[in-house]
Motif scaffolding. Structure first.
Motif, PDB file in Angstrom:
ATOM      1  N   VAL B  81       0.799  -1.215  -0.050  1.00 46.97           N
ATOM      2  CA  VAL B  81      -0.054   0.154  -0.087  1.00 46.97           C
ATOM      3  C   VAL B  81       1.132   1.031  -0.051  1.00 46.97           C
ATOM      4  O   VAL B  81       1.856   1.359   0.778  1.00 46.97           O
ATOM      5  N   SER B  82       0.862   2.200  -0.922  1.00 47.30           N
ATOM      6  CA  SER B  82       1.414   3.490  -0.847  1.00 47.30           C
ATOM      7  C   SER B  82       0.555   4.532  -0.367  1.00 47.30           C
ATOM      8  O   SER B  82      -0.555   4.658  -0.804  1.00 47.30           O
ATOM      9  N   LEU B  83       1.096   5.239   0.690  1.00 43.81           N
ATOM     10  CA  LEU B  83       0.213   6.241   1.184  1.00 43.81           C
ATOM     11  C   LEU B  83       0.961   7.441   0.844  1.00 43.81           C
ATOM     12  O   LEU B  83       2.206   7.667   0.816  1.00 43.81           O
ATOM     13  N   ARG B 143     -11.930   0.369  -5.823  1.00 41.29           N
ATOM     14  CA  ARG B 143     -12.263   1.777  -5.582  1.00 41.29           C
ATOM     15  C   ARG B 143     -13.463   2.358  -5.268  1.00 41.29           C
ATOM     16  O   ARG B 143     -14.403   1.782  -5.965  1.00 41.29           O
ATOM     17  N   VAL B 144     -13.602   3.187  -4.479  1.00 42.61           N
ATOM     18  CA  VAL B 144     -14.835   3.777  -4.167  1.00 42.61           C
ATOM     19  C   VAL B 144     -14.786   5.385  -4.379  1.00 42.61           C
ATOM     20  O   VAL B 144     -14.178   5.964  -4.156  1.00 42.61           O
ATOM     21  N   HIS B 160      -8.823  -0.359   4.444  1.00 43.95           N
ATOM     22  CA  HIS B 160      -9.228   0.505   3.625  1.00 43.95           C
ATOM     23  C   HIS B 160      -8.605   1.823   3.865  1.00 43.95           C
ATOM     24  O   HIS B 160      -7.843   2.219   4.704  1.00 43.95           O
ATOM     25  N   GLN B 161      -8.321   2.758   2.758  1.00 42.01           N
ATOM     26  CA  GLN B 161      -7.758   3.956   3.096  1.00 42.01           C
ATOM     27  C   GLN B 161      -8.607   5.234   2.013  1.00 42.01           C
ATOM     28  O   GLN B 161      -9.386   4.667   1.247  1.00 42.01           O
ATOM     29  N   GLY B 162      -8.118   6.289   2.543  1.00 40.53           N
ATOM     30  CA  GLY B 162      -8.578   7.305   1.826  1.00 40.53           C
ATOM     31  C   GLY B 162     -10.021   7.875   2.720  1.00 40.53           C
ATOM     32  O   GLY B 162     -10.174   7.552   3.977  1.00 40.53           O
ATOM     33  N   ASN B 163     -10.679   8.783   2.161  1.00 38.11           N
ATOM     34  CA  ASN B 163     -11.717   9.557   2.779  1.00 38.11           C
ATOM     35  C   ASN B 163     -13.013   8.865   2.647  1.00 38.11           C
ATOM     36  O   ASN B 163     -13.791   9.114   1.877  1.00 38.11           O
ATOM     37  N   GLU B 191     -18.972   4.691   1.674  1.00 35.76           N
ATOM     38  CA  GLU B 191     -19.141   5.793   0.689  1.00 35.76           C
ATOM     39  C   GLU B 191     -18.257   6.577   0.745  1.00 35.76           C
ATOM     40  O   GLU B 191     -17.431   7.016   1.835  1.00 35.76           O
ATOM     41  N   GLY B 192     -17.983   7.493  -0.261  1.00 33.34           N
ATOM     42  CA  GLY B 192     -16.897   8.797  -0.429  1.00 33.34           C
ATOM     43  C   GLY B 192     -15.866   8.448  -1.613  1.00 33.34           C
ATOM     44  O   GLY B 192     -16.179   7.831  -2.371  1.00 33.34           O
ATOM     45  N   ASP B 193     -14.423   8.437  -1.038  1.00 28.66           N
ATOM     46  CA  ASP B 193     -13.623   8.539  -2.081  1.00 28.66           C
ATOM     47  C   ASP B 193     -12.437   7.866  -1.537  1.00 28.66           C
ATOM     48  O   ASP B 193     -11.750   8.251  -0.498  1.00 28.66           O
TER      49      ASP B 193
END
Lengths: 270, 210
Positions: B81-83, B143-144, B160-163, B191-193
């Motif tokens: 995973v790259s952050l 991807r969400v 999970h990662q992101g917003n 939900e979200g991104d």
């Protein structure tokens, strides 16, 4: 290698493998039969309803003929993309064209309603008949073999078009008292391969490359009826008539009357 | 620099910098390495106490040195995973290795954790760098985006990662109680991104049987 592939609804394949362990089904208002708990994620609007759902009666009439497995199966309905997987086993889809295929019930993940699922007369197996796609899991990739062939019972995933699956026991398994004692107790010189399934005739046999099975669900025992193989559950393989008159071999407390309807426990697969 | 050696061994090339890895996950190294156990995951006293209270315990070690170090754990599949400044949420038992510059912490997950049998708290990894997470079978990255939410089986969820907002969705009806349920009674809806990692296998969860 270092950057993983990111999937979204547009890049996910339609009715194809995402990777060897994950399968993607696209639903466009249609229906799929699905074994419980094999869905890992989905996009879109998909409903999951148990087999007993009243609205599904017409579908069941054509495509589901196994009351004993009813509690294991659900119908997915809606539109979207759905990912299926099972214990990180290899997952593959197969197409049937006016064909038939028998498969170990625990290995079947999903199938299209254009196929009909029926219980095989071999206990623990189900048969799919018709035209359509189904998804099956195997521990290790599936190997296709042509009969005549003898296979290890645990490595067998299923077979297509073979008219005569039967048991084969090695000669030494049956001859002599010591042979019997050896095989029963496992003492002395047992290879563990004295018993195979034998297939002859034209068709295809599907094998997995390991002997560890998906744990069998407790359901799937054939009904206790005269003439049904394995209908006595465990232990009592009767066959020789024994003490029970009439050869029905009931050993439960209440004998089943002929023509009696399936009782509630069986309906729920208990 | 993280790279995969096969799919089940993580190789980390180091030049004097440090990474944090699950305690005891080193399988081989060449060069000069120093291993130091980090109590409480290197989050200080406060982090240590939080972890003890929330049950989200993990024992990490700090690996520092020159050369290549190889990590693996119980032949699980490893996913990189790259952050880039965002936050990764992962179960402490699924986190194998993270760059030394990433900050780890704990956060409350709400009902989702309860249903997946993980407890109510999860581990967060934050900052810029790379991390490696483990899964049973190679994880699929989904991807969400605002247009398309995703529903995930709690047993197959890894990270999970992101917003992302997650909420817990339950389809329990009277049919479930009758034993005629849909088999997928509990789902987490994202939900979200952001990205969600799912594994092709289901842990046994509280909701798994209904």
């Amino acid at each position: 290698m270092s950057t993983p592939v990111v999937h979204d609804p547009t890049t996910l394949p339609s009715d194809d493998n995402v990777n060897p362990y994950t399968f993607c089904v696209e639903l466009k208002g249609g229906q799929w039969f699905l074994q419980k708990g094999k869905m890992i994620a989905y996009y879109g609007r998909i409903d999951f309803n148990g087999i007993g759902h009243g609205r599904l009666d017409r579908l069941l009439r054509t495509s589901f003929h196994s009351p004993l497995h009813a509690s294991d199966w659900v119908v997915a309905e809606g539109s979207g993309k759905m990912l299926l997987a099972d214990r990180a086993f290899d997952v593959n889809s197969f197409d049937l064209d006016e064909g038939n295929l028998t498969i170990r019930s625990g290995n079947l993940l999903a199938y299209q309603p254009s196929l009909a699922l029926k219980q095989s007369i071999v206990p623990g197996f189900v048969t799919l008949i018709g035209t359509g796609k189904f998804v099956a899991a195997s521990n290790g990739p599936v190997v296709f073999m042509e009969p005549p062939i003898r296979v290890d019972p645990q490595a067998l995933v299923g077979w297509a078009d073979c008219p005569s699956p039967c048991h084969h026991y090695d000669h030494g398994y049956m001859t002599g008292v010591m042979g019997g004692v050896r095989t029963l107790t496992g003492l002395g010189g047992v290879s563990g391969e004295e018993h195979q399934f034998e297939f002859v005739g034209a068709g295809t046999v599907l094998l997995q490359s390991t002997e560890s099975l998906l744990p069998e669900a407790a359901t799937g025992a054939p009904p206790q009826q005269p003439g049904v193989p394995g209908g006595h559950g465990s232990g009592h393989s009767s066959g020789h008539g024994g003490g029970h008159g009439g050869g029905q071999g009931q050993h439960g407390s209440t004998p089943r009357l002929p023509g009696q309807l399936g009782d509630l426990q069986r309906r729920f697969g208990l | 620099m993280f790279r995969l050696q096969g799919s089940k061994v993580l190789a980390v090339d180091m030049a004097g910098d440090a990474v944090r890895a699950k305690n005891g996950s080193m399988v081989a190294y060449d060069g000069q390495m120093a291993f130091k156990k980090m109590s409480g995951g290197g989050e200080g006293i406060r982090g240590m106490v939080t972890r003890r209270i929330t049950g989200e315990q993990m024992t990490l070690m700090e690996v520092r040195g020159q050369g290549t170090c190889y990590f693996a754990d119980r032949a699980s599949e490893i996913n990189l995973v790259s952050l880039g400044g965002d936050k990764l949420y992962v179960e402490s038992s699924n986190l194998l290795c993270a760059d030394g510059s990433l900050r780890t912490g704990t956060s409350f997950t709400g009902l989702r954790g309860g249903a997946s049998g993980h407890g109510l708290f999860t581990t967060t990894v934050e900052g810029s760098g790379q991390a490696a997470i483990m899964s049973d079978g190679p994880a699929t990255v989904l991807r969400v985006a605002p247009g398309y939410p995703l529903c995930v089986d709690p047993g197959a969820y890894v990270a999970h990662q992101g917003n992302l907002q997650q909420n817990f969705q339950s389809g329990v009806t009277f049919r479930t109680l009758m034993g005629e349920g849909g088999g997928e009674a509990f789902q987490i809806r994202f939900e979200g991104d952001g990205l969600v990692y799912v594994q092709p296998s289901e842990r046994n969860t509280v909701g798994g049987e209904v």
